[in-house]
Design a protein around this motif. Structure first.
Motif, PDB file in Angstrom:
ATOM      1  N   THR A   1      95.162 -20.731   6.039  1.00 26.44           N
ATOM      2  CA  THR A   1      95.612 -19.456   5.474  1.00 26.44           C
ATOM      3  C   THR A   1      94.588 -18.924   4.483  1.00 26.44           C
ATOM      4  OG1 THR A   1      97.940 -20.083   5.732  1.00 26.44           O
ATOM      5  CG2 THR A   1      97.444 -18.347   4.147  1.00 26.44           C
ATOM      6  N   PHE A   2      94.087 -19.795   3.621  1.00 25.00           N
ATOM      7  CA  PHE A   2      93.079 -19.405   2.625  1.00 25.00           C
ATOM      8  C   PHE A   2      91.822 -18.884   3.327  1.00 25.00           C
ATOM      9  CE2 PHE A   2      89.357 -20.382   0.070  1.00 25.00           C
ATOM     10  CZ  PHE A   2      89.689 -19.866  -1.180  1.00 25.00           C
ATOM     11  N   GLN A   3      91.374 -19.570   4.375  1.00 25.38           N
ATOM     12  CA  GLN A   3      90.172 -19.137   5.083  1.00 25.38           C
ATOM     13  C   GLN A   3      90.346 -17.734   5.668  1.00 25.38           C
ATOM     14  OE1 GLN A   3      89.789 -22.412   7.826  1.00 25.38           O
ATOM     15  NE2 GLN A   3      88.240 -23.445   6.581  1.00 25.38           N
ATOM     16  N   ALA A   4      91.509 -17.484   6.274  1.00 29.51           N
ATOM     17  CA  ALA A   4      91.739 -16.167   6.877  1.00 29.51           C
ATOM     18  C   ALA A   4      91.743 -15.070   5.817  1.00 29.51           C
ATOM     19  CB  ALA A   4      93.058 -16.174   7.646  1.00 29.51           C
ATOM     20  N   LEU A   5      92.407 -15.324   4.679  1.00 26.32           N
ATOM     21  CA  LEU A   5      92.477 -14.312   3.623  1.00 26.32           C
ATOM     22  C   LEU A   5      91.107 -14.093   2.984  1.00 26.32           C
ATOM     23  CD1 LEU A   5      95.850 -15.468   2.066  1.00 26.32           C
ATOM     24  CD2 LEU A   5      95.445 -13.282   3.215  1.00 26.32           C
ATOM     25  N   ALA A   6      90.362 -15.168   2.760  1.00 22.92           N
ATOM     26  CA  ALA A   6      89.028 -15.022   2.170  1.00 22.92           C
ATOM     27  C   ALA A   6      88.081 -14.318   3.121  1.00 22.92           C
ATOM     28  CB  ALA A   6      88.485 -16.393   1.791  1.00 22.92           C
ATOM     29  N   LEU A   7      88.232 -14.569   4.413  1.00 19.66           N
ATOM     30  CA  LEU A   7      87.381 -13.922   5.402  1.00 19.66           C
ATOM     31  C   LEU A   7      87.697 -12.430   5.512  1.00 19.66           C
ATOM     32  CD1 LEU A   7      85.146 -14.834   7.355  1.00 19.66           C
ATOM     33  CD2 LEU A   7      86.911 -15.109   9.105  1.00 19.66           C
ATOM     34  N   SER A   8      88.966 -12.089   5.307  1.00 15.36           N
ATOM     35  CA  SER A   8      89.371 -10.685   5.465  1.00 15.36           C
ATOM     36  C   SER A   8      88.868  -9.804   4.324  1.00 15.36           C
ATOM     37  CB  SER A   8      90.895 -10.585   5.561  1.00 15.36           C
ATOM     38  OG  SER A   8      91.505 -10.924   4.331  1.00 15.36           O
ATOM     39  N   HIS A   9      88.539 -10.401   3.186  1.00 19.66           N
ATOM     40  CA  HIS A   9      88.077  -9.620   2.035  1.00 19.66           C
ATOM     41  C   HIS A   9      86.825 -10.294   1.455  1.00 19.66           C
ATOM     42  CE1 HIS A   9      92.195  -8.179   2.467  1.00 19.66           C
ATOM     43  NE2 HIS A   9      91.853  -7.134   1.753  1.00 19.66           N
ATOM     44  N   PRO A  10      85.682 -10.165   2.131  1.00 20.24           N
ATOM     45  CA  PRO A  10      84.471 -10.868   1.670  1.00 20.24           C
ATOM     46  C   PRO A  10      83.941 -10.384   0.329  1.00 20.24           C
ATOM     47  CG  PRO A  10      83.967  -9.381   3.496  1.00 20.24           C
ATOM     48  CD  PRO A  10      85.454  -9.416   3.375  1.00 20.24           C
ATOM     49  N   THR A  11      84.335  -9.186  -0.121  1.00 23.48           N
ATOM     50  CA  THR A  11      83.836  -8.682  -1.404  1.00 23.48           C
ATOM     51  C   THR A  11      84.705  -9.130  -2.571  1.00 23.48           C
ATOM     52  OG1 THR A  11      85.063  -6.615  -1.071  1.00 23.48           O
ATOM     53  CG2 THR A  11      82.772  -6.674  -0.314  1.00 23.48           C
ATOM     54  N   VAL A  12      85.723  -9.962  -2.306  1.00 27.24           N
ATOM     55  CA  VAL A  12      86.572 -10.516  -3.364  1.00 27.24           C
ATOM     56  C   VAL A  12      86.203 -11.982  -3.551  1.00 27.24           C
ATOM     57  CG1 VAL A  12      88.942 -11.058  -4.050  1.00 27.24           C
ATOM     58  CG2 VAL A  12      88.448  -8.918  -2.836  1.00 27.24           C
ATOM     59  N   ALA A  13      86.073 -12.428  -4.795  1.00 25.72           N
ATOM     60  CA  ALA A  13      85.766 -13.829  -5.083  1.00 25.72           C
ATOM     61  C   ALA A  13      87.027 -14.664  -4.944  1.00 25.72           C
ATOM     62  CB  ALA A  13      85.183 -13.969  -6.487  1.00 25.72           C
ATOM     63  N   PHE A  14      86.897 -15.837  -4.316  1.00 29.17           N
ATOM     64  CA  PHE A  14      88.034 -16.728  -4.098  1.00 29.17           C
ATOM     65  C   PHE A  14      87.687 -18.131  -4.588  1.00 29.17           C
ATOM     66  CE2 PHE A  14      89.218 -13.409  -1.167  1.00 29.17           C
ATOM     67  CZ  PHE A  14      90.605 -13.466  -1.082  1.00 29.17           C
ATOM     68  N   CYS A  15      88.723 -18.850  -5.033  1.00 28.66           N
ATOM     69  CA  CYS A  15      88.563 -20.252  -5.409  1.00 28.66           C
ATOM     70  C   CYS A  15      89.814 -21.009  -4.985  1.00 28.66           C
ATOM     71  CB  CYS A  15      88.346 -20.389  -6.916  1.00 28.66           C
ATOM     72  SG  CYS A  15      88.174 -22.103  -7.475  1.00 28.66           S
ATOM     73  N   LEU A  16      89.636 -22.199  -4.446  1.00 31.56           N
ATOM     74  CA  LEU A  16      90.757 -23.061  -4.050  1.00 31.56           C
ATOM     75  C   LEU A  16      90.571 -24.425  -4.700  1.00 31.56           C
ATOM     76  CD1 LEU A  16      93.230 -23.971  -2.390  1.00 31.56           C
ATOM     77  CD2 LEU A  16      91.689 -24.367  -0.447  1.00 31.56           C
ATOM     78  N   VAL A  17      91.606 -24.862  -5.445  1.00 31.84           N
ATOM     79  CA  VAL A  17      91.602 -26.165  -6.102  1.00 31.84           C
ATOM     80  C   VAL A  17      92.826 -26.930  -5.631  1.00 31.84           C
ATOM     81  CG1 VAL A  17      91.662 -27.405  -8.300  1.00 31.84           C
ATOM     82  CG2 VAL A  17      90.404 -25.243  -8.121  1.00 31.84           C
ATOM     83  N   HIS A  18      92.611 -28.162  -5.152  1.00 27.32           N
ATOM     84  CA  HIS A  18      93.717 -28.993  -4.670  1.00 27.32           C
ATOM     85  C   HIS A  18      93.730 -30.319  -5.410  1.00 27.32           C
ATOM     86  CE1 HIS A  18      95.616 -31.711  -1.428  1.00 27.32           C
ATOM     87  NE2 HIS A  18      96.586 -31.042  -2.024  1.00 27.32           N
ATOM     88  N   ASP A  19      94.830 -30.613  -6.076  1.00 23.21           N
ATOM     89  CA  ASP A  19      94.980 -31.856  -6.830  1.00 23.21           C
ATOM     90  C   ASP A  19      93.791 -32.108  -7.754  1.00 23.21           C
ATOM     91  OD1 ASP A  19      97.422 -32.325  -5.663  1.00 23.21           O
ATOM     92  OD2 ASP A  19      96.673 -33.723  -4.162  1.00 23.21           O
ATOM     93  N   GLY A  20      93.338 -31.057  -8.425  1.00 27.88           N
ATOM     94  CA  GLY A  20      92.259 -31.171  -9.385  1.00 27.88           C
ATOM     95  C   GLY A  20      90.866 -31.145  -8.790  1.00 27.88           C
ATOM     96  N   THR A  21      90.747 -31.099  -7.479  1.00 26.47           N
ATOM     97  CA  THR A  21      89.430 -31.077  -6.823  1.00 26.47           C
ATOM     98  C   THR A  21      89.137 -29.677  -6.300  1.00 26.47           C
ATOM     99  OG1 THR A  21      89.650 -33.390  -6.136  1.00 26.47           O
ATOM    100  CG2 THR A  21      88.020 -32.053  -4.982  1.00 26.47           C
ATOM    101  N   GLU A  22      87.993 -29.159  -6.647  1.00 24.26           N
ATOM    102  CA  GLU A  22      87.601 -27.829  -6.177  1.00 24.26           C
ATOM    103  C   GLU A  22      87.167 -27.915  -4.715  1.00 24.26           C
ATOM    104  OE1 GLU A  22      83.879 -25.266  -7.257  1.00 24.26           O
ATOM    105  OE2 GLU A  22      85.423 -24.908  -8.790  1.00 24.26           O
ATOM    106  N   VAL A  23      87.911 -27.283  -3.844  1.00 23.95           N
ATOM    107  CA  VAL A  23      87.628 -27.309  -2.415  1.00 23.95           C
ATOM    108  C   VAL A  23      86.689 -26.170  -2.024  1.00 23.95           C
ATOM    109  CG1 VAL A  23      88.649 -27.252  -0.105  1.00 23.95           C
ATOM    110  CG2 VAL A  23      89.883 -28.365  -1.979  1.00 23.95           C
ATOM    111  N   TYR A  24      86.947 -24.983  -2.531  1.00 27.32           N
ATOM    112  CA  TYR A  24      86.108 -23.808  -2.256  1.00 27.32           C
ATOM    113  C   TYR A  24      85.883 -23.047  -3.556  1.00 27.32           C
ATOM    114  CZ  TYR A  24      86.614 -23.849   2.882  1.00 27.32           C
ATOM    115  OH  TYR A  24      86.555 -24.149   4.220  1.00 27.32           O
ATOM    116  N   ARG A  25      84.688 -22.543  -3.733  1.00 26.41           N
ATOM    117  CA  ARG A  25      84.410 -21.511  -4.735  1.00 26.41           C
ATOM    118  C   ARG A  25      83.507 -20.499  -4.052  1.00 26.41           C
ATOM    119  NH1 ARG A  25      85.451 -20.306  -9.719  1.00 26.41           N
ATOM    120  NH2 ARG A  25      86.420 -22.343 -10.117  1.00 26.41           N
TER     121      ARG A  25
END
Length: 657
Positions: free
Chosen positions: A168-192
């Protein structure tokens, strides 16, 4: 019905798993004009889902009202449904999420001196106070489904739920490439992901999301008409995968699931695309909202176009044009009939002044014209649970031309099937019928039989004993697909791929249920960079993969060192074995109602079995038949298709008169 009960029922439609809540909350942040969004989850979202954005924020009144059912600021009149450009509009998301969790909302507009804090437990507002907050909104969802234990019990393992969140995160981040996204799971940064800029923000976002997987393989596509335009990228044929996991279609910025449009794009590749593989797609359709209905499904992942055929044709033609410009496409005539689509839109709605909306313009890229009609969607894929029909009597003595008459003097016995390329004039091919069976006792164990107690066509316990007790008999390969061997009562025809799948499947099941599969250690171990969803799936399946014979060492940031693979993996295929198996598992798990071990065993068997065209040495052919008849169910492959048929000697004699 009490409001709390109604809200919980409604939540079952909108929020079925944590990924659904992630989608709704991130879409609200995008609608608020956020330039940066940070998503934090704990225990795959079951403990915490937090979305922080720097959007426009809300005032105190809107902050309290947004948790009401059907409360929305995005629609004010029915006519607004025809001009929707926002991702959310029904006012269901926050009410549904709040009904089944504990929610805290902090928000502030730029013009307000103080922000607003709202706490909601199980749909009831328990606190509403001013607070300090930056401009924007931060919403925290804790203990999802805490008050609906039955729904919580249906959640899958954390690895599986996190995989859905990543997708879900990948689809939303791909749909708006000019918006900065970050995903953190259980204290670990997965995407910035920084806000993509430059001339090709989409290509940059693809690289940031998927790493080097598609580096240098993306083909740009773009075309525009008066009311429909398409832009995006597709992957070159060599990076096609065995699952549809990396196919993204967006309609007016909204991620949608459209098997029809995915098929249109894949069909444009024609013979360039290997069998059973799907290309990478990131296609953005921008269409007049009056031609698009997004109010189709509670989660708004399905849309309807008022001219499905025209859009299908347009997508296929644009992808074909892009491939052609990249020097990859074949002649369009090989994959679609040629015609200009210049007819008015079927059942097109009227404009505000009563006039008809403009028809879809004719579109004929230099590689060919748009196909005139909607081709059929693909038939069910190999390996799906489809009965194979009556194979026991499938034997035709003489060849004939497709569609031609049956040669004189030759009669087709009742129940016999004709070759797949032949049809009798005016006669329709019978539909396949299911093949239920039960276990009957044989000399070497259970023998599958039909529900009425009879053994499968042409096979009896005498044949069973004769085959397994005569391993030295002659075996003839036939066209790299079948093995022929004589038996006292006639001729036995074995499908070598189906037989090999059965052997490998039962060996894999035995390894998963307590044994250990044989491992071939690699002289030169290699490292894989897995995306977060594949890494999460690997973590979930790791004990079973090790039991099958994989020797892997997990590193950081998605790296995996592969030191050994199952012994059945062919030489030269070691590097693709693990990622390909994960692809097959994900593809099968979505359609088969089987345990994870059964799905994994099926995936490994299908991946490692002999391919059509493989010519077996006589010894290998005899060993395969011998191993087949030591299986618990030698007569069908794991999907239920027959592994063999017997042609009785009497039938052969009758055919020769």
């Amino acid at each position: 019905m009490p409001d709390t009960l109604a809200s919980k029922i409604a939540a079952g439609e909108v929020v079925q798993r944590p990924a659904n809540a992630v989608k709704e909350l991130v879409e609200n942040a995008l609608d608020a004009g956020a330039g940066s969004i940070e998503l934090t989850v704990q225990r795959a979202g079951s403990e915490l889902i937090q979305v922080a954005d720097d959007g426009c924020g809300m005032g105190p009144e809107d902050a309290r009202g947004c948790f009401g059912r059907h409360a929305t600021s995005k629609l004010r009149a029915f006519e607004d449904l025809e001009t929707l450009r926002t991702l959310g509009f029904r006012g269901e998301a926050l009410a549904s999420i709040a009904a089944v969790s504990r929610v805290e909302l902090k928000t502030r507009r730029a013009q307000d001196e103080a922000g607003t804090c709202i706490r909601v437990h199980g749909g009831d507002i328990v606190e509403s106070t001013p607070c300090a907050a930056p401009t924007g909104t931060t919403i925290s969802v804790r203990d999802l489904f805490y008050n609906v234990p039955a729904r919580r019990a249906f959640l899958r393992t954390p690895a599986t739920e996190f995989k859905h969140i990543v997708e879900t995160f990948q689809a939303l981040a791909l749909s708006h490439p000019t918006v900065a996204f970050c995903l953190v799971h259980d204290g670990t940064e997965v995407y910035r992901l920084p806000a993509a800029g430059g001339a090709e923000p989409l290509a940059q976002r693809v690289a940031d999301l998927f790493g080097s997987r598609y580096e240098g393989t993306l083909v740009p596509v773009a075309e525009a008409t008066s009311y429909l335009s398409i832009r995006g990228v597709v992957g070159a044929p060599e990076v096609a995968r065995r699952s549809r996991g990396d196919q993204y279609v967006f309609a007016n910025g909204r991620y949608v699931k459209s098997r029809s449009l995915e098929h249109a794009a894949a069909r444009a590749f024609g013979a360039l695309l290997p069998d059973g593989r799907y290309p990478f797609l990131a296609l953005f359709l921008d269409v007049d909202p009056r031609h698009l209905d997004v109010n189709v499904h509670p989660t708004k992942t399905e849309v309807k176009f008022d001219d499905e055929r025209g859009v299908y044709s347009f997508v296929g033609a644009v992808v074909k044009k892009g491939l052609s410009e990249a020097g990859l496409a074949l002649d369009l005539a090989q994959t679609a009939p040629q015609a200009h689509y210049d007819e008015p839109l079927a059942d097109a709605p009227s404009g505000g002044d009563g006039s008809a909306l403009p028809p879809m313009p004719a579109f004929a890229p230099e590689t060919g014209a748009v196909p005139a009609s909607l081709p059929p969607l693909p038939t069910p894929e190999a390996g799906s649970e489809i009965a194979s029909g009556d194979w026991g009597a499938s034997f035709t003595a003489l060849p004939r031309e497709p569609g031609g008459p049956v040669p004189s003097g030759v009669s087709i016995p009742s129940g016999a099937s004709l070759p797949s390329n032949a049809t009798l004039p005016g006669e329709a091919r019978p539909a396949p019928s299911p093949r239920p069976f039960r276990q009957a006792t044989g000399p070497l164990g259970p023998i599958p039989s039909r529900a009425d107690g009879s053994l499968m066509e042409g096979l009896d316990s005498a044949t069973f004993e004769e085959v397994v007790e005569s391993p030295e008999r002659t075996v003839w390969p036939f066209r790299g697909r079948y093995l022929l061997t004589p038996v006292a009562s006639g001729l036995l025809v074995v499908d070598q791929r189906a037989a090999h799948e059965r052997v490998l499947y039962e060996a894999a099941i035995a390894a998963l249920e307590g044994g250990m599969g044989a491992t071939q250690q690699l002289l030169f171990p290699y490292t894989l960079d897995l995306p977060p969803d594949d890494r999460a799936l690997l973590d979930e399946l790791l004990p079973d993969l090790q039991a099958l014979g994989f020797d892997v060492a997990l590193g950081s940031k998605g790296t995996v060192e592969v030191r050994g693979v199952p012994a059945d993996v062919s030489v030269g295929d070691e590097r693709a074995a693990l990622p390909d198996l994960l692809d097959r598992y994900r593809k099968s798990a979505g359609v088969l109602q089987l345990s994870s071990r059964e799905t994994l065993a099926r995936s490994l068997a299908r991946r490692s079995a002999y391919r059509e065209g493989d010519i077996l040495e006589p010894l290998a052919a005899r060993v395969l038949i011998e191993k087949l008849f030591t299986c618990g169910d030698p007569f069908t492959d794991p999907a239920g298709r027959p592994t063999m048929i017997r042609i009785a000697e009497s039938e052969i004699e009758r055919r020769f008169g």
